[in-house]
Write a protein that holds these residues in place. Structure first.
Motif, PDB file in Angstrom:
ATOM      1  N   ALA A   1       0.827  -1.206   0.000  1.00  0.00           N
ATOM      2  CA  ALA A   1       0.000   0.000   0.000  1.00  0.00           C
ATOM      3  C   ALA A   1       0.859   1.254   0.000  1.00  0.00           C
ATOM      4  N   LEU A   2       0.252   2.334  -0.455  1.00  0.00           N
ATOM      5  CA  LEU A   2       0.751   3.687  -0.257  1.00  0.00           C
ATOM      6  C   LEU A   2      -0.326   4.384   0.554  1.00  0.00           C
ATOM      7  N   GLN A   3       0.035   4.882   1.722  1.00  0.00           N
ATOM      8  CA  GLN A   3      -0.946   5.578   2.547  1.00  0.00           C
ATOM      9  C   GLN A   3      -0.310   6.777   3.223  1.00  0.00           C
ATOM     10  N   GLU A   4      -1.179   7.662   3.715  1.00  0.00           N
ATOM     11  CA  GLU A   4      -0.708   8.880   4.380  1.00  0.00           C
ATOM     12  C   GLU A   4       0.452   8.554   5.316  1.00  0.00           C
ATOM     13  N   SER A   5       1.498   9.334   5.232  1.00  0.00           N
ATOM     14  CA  SER A   5       2.640   9.139   6.112  1.00  0.00           C
ATOM     15  C   SER A   5       2.221   9.305   7.572  1.00  0.00           C
ATOM     16  N   ASP A   6       1.360  10.279   7.824  1.00  0.00           N
ATOM     17  CA  ASP A   6       0.786  10.455   9.158  1.00  0.00           C
ATOM     18  C   ASP A   6      -0.498   9.630   9.197  1.00  0.00           C
ATOM     19  N   ASP A   7      -0.356   8.343   9.452  1.00  0.00           N
ATOM     20  CA  ASP A   7      -1.491   7.420   9.357  1.00  0.00           C
ATOM     21  C   ASP A   7      -2.429   7.469  10.565  1.00  0.00           C
ATOM     22  N   ALA A   8      -2.121   8.261  11.578  1.00  0.00           N
ATOM     23  CA  ALA A   8      -2.987   8.347  12.754  1.00  0.00           C
ATOM     24  C   ALA A   8      -4.351   8.929  12.411  1.00  0.00           C
ATOM     25  N   SER A   9      -4.419   9.711  11.345  1.00  0.00           N
ATOM     26  CA  SER A   9      -5.687  10.351  10.979  1.00  0.00           C
ATOM     27  C   SER A   9      -6.557   9.481  10.066  1.00  0.00           C
ATOM     28  N   LEU A  10      -6.060   8.332   9.649  1.00  0.00           N
ATOM     29  CA  LEU A  10      -6.819   7.479   8.732  1.00  0.00           C
ATOM     30  C   LEU A  10      -7.939   6.741   9.454  1.00  0.00           C
ATOM     31  N   SER A  11      -9.115   6.743   8.850  1.00  0.00           N
ATOM     32  CA  SER A  11     -10.233   6.000   9.438  1.00  0.00           C
ATOM     33  C   SER A  11     -10.083   4.501   9.210  1.00  0.00           C
ATOM     34  N   VAL A  12      -9.388   4.119   8.125  1.00  0.00           N
ATOM     35  CA  VAL A  12      -9.169   2.707   7.806  1.00  0.00           C
ATOM     36  C   VAL A  12      -7.701   2.519   7.406  1.00  0.00           C
ATOM     37  N   PRO A  13      -6.812   2.202   8.373  1.00  0.00           N
ATOM     38  CA  PRO A  13      -5.405   2.010   8.038  1.00  0.00           C
ATOM     39  C   PRO A  13      -5.167   0.648   7.367  1.00  0.00           C
TER      40      PRO A  13
ATOM     41  N   GLU B   1       2.468  13.574   1.583  1.00  0.00           N
ATOM     42  CA  GLU B   1       3.461  12.541   1.788  1.00  0.00           C
ATOM     43  C   GLU B   1       2.785  11.192   2.026  1.00  0.00           C
ATOM     44  N   LEU B   2       3.191  10.179   1.262  1.00  0.00           N
ATOM     45  CA  LEU B   2       2.664   8.823   1.422  1.00  0.00           C
ATOM     46  C   LEU B   2       3.793   7.897   1.854  1.00  0.00           C
ATOM     47  N   ALA B   3       3.471   6.967   2.727  1.00  0.00           N
ATOM     48  CA  ALA B   3       4.431   5.953   3.153  1.00  0.00           C
ATOM     49  C   ALA B   3       4.110   4.646   2.443  1.00  0.00           C
ATOM     50  N   VAL B   4       5.145   3.861   2.189  1.00  0.00           N
ATOM     51  CA  VAL B   4       4.981   2.539   1.586  1.00  0.00           C
ATOM     52  C   VAL B   4       4.772   1.530   2.707  1.00  0.00           C
ATOM     53  N   TRP B   5       3.773   0.665   2.541  1.00  0.00           N
ATOM     54  CA  TRP B   5       3.460  -0.349   3.541  1.00  0.00           C
ATOM     55  C   TRP B   5       3.419  -1.733   2.925  1.00  0.00           C
ATOM     56  N   GLY B   6       4.051  -2.684   3.615  1.00  0.00           N
ATOM     57  CA  GLY B   6       3.824  -4.106   3.421  1.00  0.00           C
ATOM     58  C   GLY B   6       3.011  -4.504   4.633  1.00  0.00           C
ATOM     59  N   MET B   7       3.419  -5.510   5.352  1.00  0.00           N
ATOM     60  CA  MET B   7       2.720  -5.816   6.607  1.00  0.00           C
ATOM     61  C   MET B   7       3.104  -4.811   7.688  1.00  0.00           C
ATOM     62  N   GLU B   8       4.154  -4.041   7.429  1.00  0.00           N
ATOM     63  CA  GLU B   8       4.529  -2.943   8.319  1.00  0.00           C
ATOM     64  C   GLU B   8       5.047  -1.801   7.468  1.00  0.00           C
ATOM     65  N   ARG B   9       5.202  -0.668   8.083  1.00  0.00           N
ATOM     66  CA  ARG B   9       5.663   0.513   7.360  1.00  0.00           C
ATOM     67  C   ARG B   9       7.117   0.347   6.917  1.00  0.00           C
ATOM     68  N   ALA B  10       7.378   0.708   5.672  1.00  0.00           N
ATOM     69  CA  ALA B  10       8.749   0.681   5.140  1.00  0.00           C
ATOM     70  C   ALA B  10       9.365   2.076   5.291  1.00  0.00           C
ATOM     71  N   ASP B  11      10.635   2.193   5.010  1.00  0.00           N
ATOM     72  CA  ASP B  11      11.319   3.476   5.099  1.00  0.00           C
ATOM     73  C   ASP B  11      11.012   4.393   3.919  1.00  0.00           C
ATOM     74  N   ASN B  12      10.435   3.829   2.848  1.00  0.00           N
ATOM     75  CA  ASN B  12      10.193   4.606   1.635  1.00  0.00           C
ATOM     76  C   ASN B  12       9.065   5.606   1.808  1.00  0.00           C
ATOM     77  N   ILE B  13       9.293   6.832   1.372  1.00  0.00           N
ATOM     78  CA  ILE B  13       8.297   7.897   1.410  1.00  0.00           C
ATOM     79  C   ILE B  13       8.107   8.414  -0.016  1.00  0.00           C
ATOM     80  N   VAL B  14       6.851   8.567  -0.402  1.00  0.00           N
ATOM     81  CA  VAL B  14       6.509   9.124  -1.709  1.00  0.00           C
ATOM     82  C   VAL B  14       6.015  10.546  -1.481  1.00  0.00           C
ATOM     83  N   LEU B  15       6.687  11.514  -2.083  1.00  0.00           N
ATOM     84  CA  LEU B  15       6.319  12.917  -1.935  1.00  0.00           C
ATOM     85  C   LEU B  15       5.452  13.344  -3.113  1.00  0.00           C
TER      86      LEU B  15
END
Length: 153
Positions: free
Chosen positions: A20-32, A94-108
């Motif tokens: 997945a690519l999801q908001e880097s600040d994922d605390a605000s997501l209703s469905v992470p 800013e989007l973060a790359v996710w597998g089963m956990e967050r990766a170091d990759n950030i998409v700007l």
């Protein structure tokens, strides 16, 4: 004339056929991620999140992300084994790359959130499906191109 703003080459860990690519600040997501993802659906879209379905179970995919200032040229059907377009709503740039956990990759994407058109295409799907069943973990067999541009609608 439409211009490429940014291009990133990523090695993305795929697990259970997805990433997945999801908001880097994922605390605000209703469905992470991975909650709510539909298994087998090529592109799942949620507010602040894109889930991608891979043909291979566990492997490393080569993912290229491009950010454009307008709609890039359309792709030919022959370019990709599968492709899809959608609209992503983000609260940040800013989007973060996710597998089963967050990766170091950030998409700007940019300096702020908003609506972004996204086009995803992948190739090497048949090969990665076969190879992850026969060989196990492989690297770079499945290739993805994910393009973003501001939604003008």
């Amino acid at each position: 004339m439409v211009q490429l703003v940014r291009r990133q080459e990523l090695q993305v860990r795929v697990e259970y056929h997805s990433f997945a690519l999801q908001e880097s600040d994922d605390a605000s997501l209703s469905v992470p991620y991975p909650d709510g993802s539909e298994f087998g659906k090529y592109l799942n879209v949620f507010p602040g999140r894109l889930d991608f379905y891979s043909a291979g179970h566990t492997h490393t995919a080569a993912v290229t992300v491009e950010v454009w200032d307008g709609p890039p040229a359309a792709w030919s059907e022959a370019d990709w084994e599968e492709q899809e377009e959608a609209v992503l709503e983000t609260s940040g740039g800013e989007l973060a790359v996710w597998g089963m956990e967050r990766a170091d990759n950030i998409v700007l994407l940019g300096d702020a959130g908003g609506l972004w058109r996204v086009r995803a295409g992948s190739a090497g799907r048949a090969a990665v499906e076969r190879m992850t069943e026969d060989v196990g973990v492989v690297h770079g067999v499945e290739r993805w191109l994910v393009q973003f541009w501001p939604d003008q609608a």
